[in-house]
Write a protein that holds these residues in place. Structure first.
Motif, PDB file in Angstrom:
ATOM      1  N   GLY A   1      -4.630  -5.537  -0.999  1.00 42.58           N
ATOM      2  CA  GLY A   1      -3.194  -5.591  -1.186  1.00 42.58           C
ATOM      3  C   GLY A   1      -2.433  -5.297   0.091  1.00 42.58           C
TER       4      GLY A   1
ATOM      5  N   THR B   1       1.530  -3.944   1.187  1.00 40.40           N
ATOM      6  CA  THR B   1       2.806  -3.415   0.717  1.00 40.40           C
ATOM      7  C   THR B   1       3.725  -3.122   1.897  1.00 40.40           C
ATOM      8  OG1 THR B   1       2.006  -1.127   0.765  1.00 40.40           O
ATOM      9  CG2 THR B   1       1.762  -2.338  -1.310  1.00 40.40           C
TER      10      THR B   1
ATOM     11  N   LEU C   1       3.584  -5.231  -5.069  1.00 38.97           N
ATOM     12  CA  LEU C   1       2.908  -5.503  -3.801  1.00 38.97           C
ATOM     13  C   LEU C   1       3.521  -6.738  -3.141  1.00 38.97           C
ATOM     14  CD1 LEU C   1       0.902  -3.621  -5.354  1.00 38.97           C
ATOM     15  CD2 LEU C   1      -0.916  -4.767  -4.102  1.00 38.97           C
TER      16      LEU C   1
END
Length: 249
Positions: free
Chosen positions: A226, A228, A242
């Motif tokens: 992920g 972010t 995200l």
């Protein structure tokens, strides 16, 4: 001008007189064989003492030392009784000036040693950084050359893309983040690996950074990667939603 013109031989040899004092003392030298000899011997001694001192001390250090030389009384000691006036005065003056020159030169040598140590540490650090960069580059090339390399890619919501390349044979992966721009001031991109639903921070970029290439050992064991956008300098858990989520299964 001091009342004892003979006491200026040390500052003169060390180039510590102002223009008027130097001119007056040079007139005195034409008439005083003793001071001429003192000046010649002191210069020669200072030259020998300076051998091997490769670095020059800071200018203020030299000025402070020379000021102390000029402010230190140069008269003969009151006890024990001095030897015959001319020879004793010359010997005492010469010893004092020689000690002062030695102090200046030793200070220069010590300063040179410190400068060398700092420079040597900086060179070693830069070499270590270069070696680490070469090792990192070689590791990336090894992963990308793996015959089982798997490549996955997702777009960033904020613009740009994240590419994840993994190799079971190498038990490692490479995350390539290429955002269109860095986040707003005070915010940064952060990379995460997710295993069994539990995120772990891989890397928090610096403020103003929009790209990175990160090696992650054991990445094939993760289920997702992920990206972010977090408050600088980074977070312990990812902020949702995200910016990108790459599935590795």
């Amino acid at each position: 001008m001091t009342t004892d013109v003979h006491s200026l031989v040390g500052p003169y040899a060390l180039d510590a007189l102002d223009d008027l004092e130097r001119a007056a003392f040079e007139r005195h030298l034409r008439e005083c064989q003793s001071c001429r000899s003192d000046a010649d011997e002191l210069r020669e001694a200072a030259t020998h003492l300076a051998d091997g001192a490769w670095a020059v001390p800071p200018p203020r250090l030299r000025d402070n030392v020379l000021a102390e030389i000029r402010n230190t009384p140069q008269g003969a000691p009151s006890s024990p009784p001095p030897p015959p006036a001319r020879t004793g005065r010359r010997s005492h003056r010469f010893s004092a000036r020689l000690a002062a020159a030695a102090a200046v030169t030793v200070t220069a040598a010590l300063t040179g040693t410190v400068v060398y140590a700092v420079q040597d540490r900086r060179v070693r650090h830069e070499q270590a950084v270069a070696d680490a960069a070469q090792a990192n580059d070689a590791r990336i090339r090894s992963i990308l050359a793996a015959p089982d390399l798997a490549v996955r890619e997702e777009r960033l919501t904020s613009g740009g893309k994240v590419t994840v390349m993994t190799s079971q044979l190498r038990d490692a992966g490479v995350i390539l983040l290429a955002a269109d721009a860095a986040p707003d001031p005070g915010r940064i991109y952060q990379l995460w690996s997710i295993r069994s639903g539990t995120p772990a921070s891989v890397k928090a970029l610096g403020e103003g950074e929009a790209t990175t290439v990160q090696i992650v050992q054991g990445l094939p064991g993760a289920s997702e990667v992920g990206v972010t956008v977090e408050p600088a300098p980074g977070s312990t858990t990812p902020t949702t939603p995200l910016d990108a989520l790459v599935s590795l299964t």
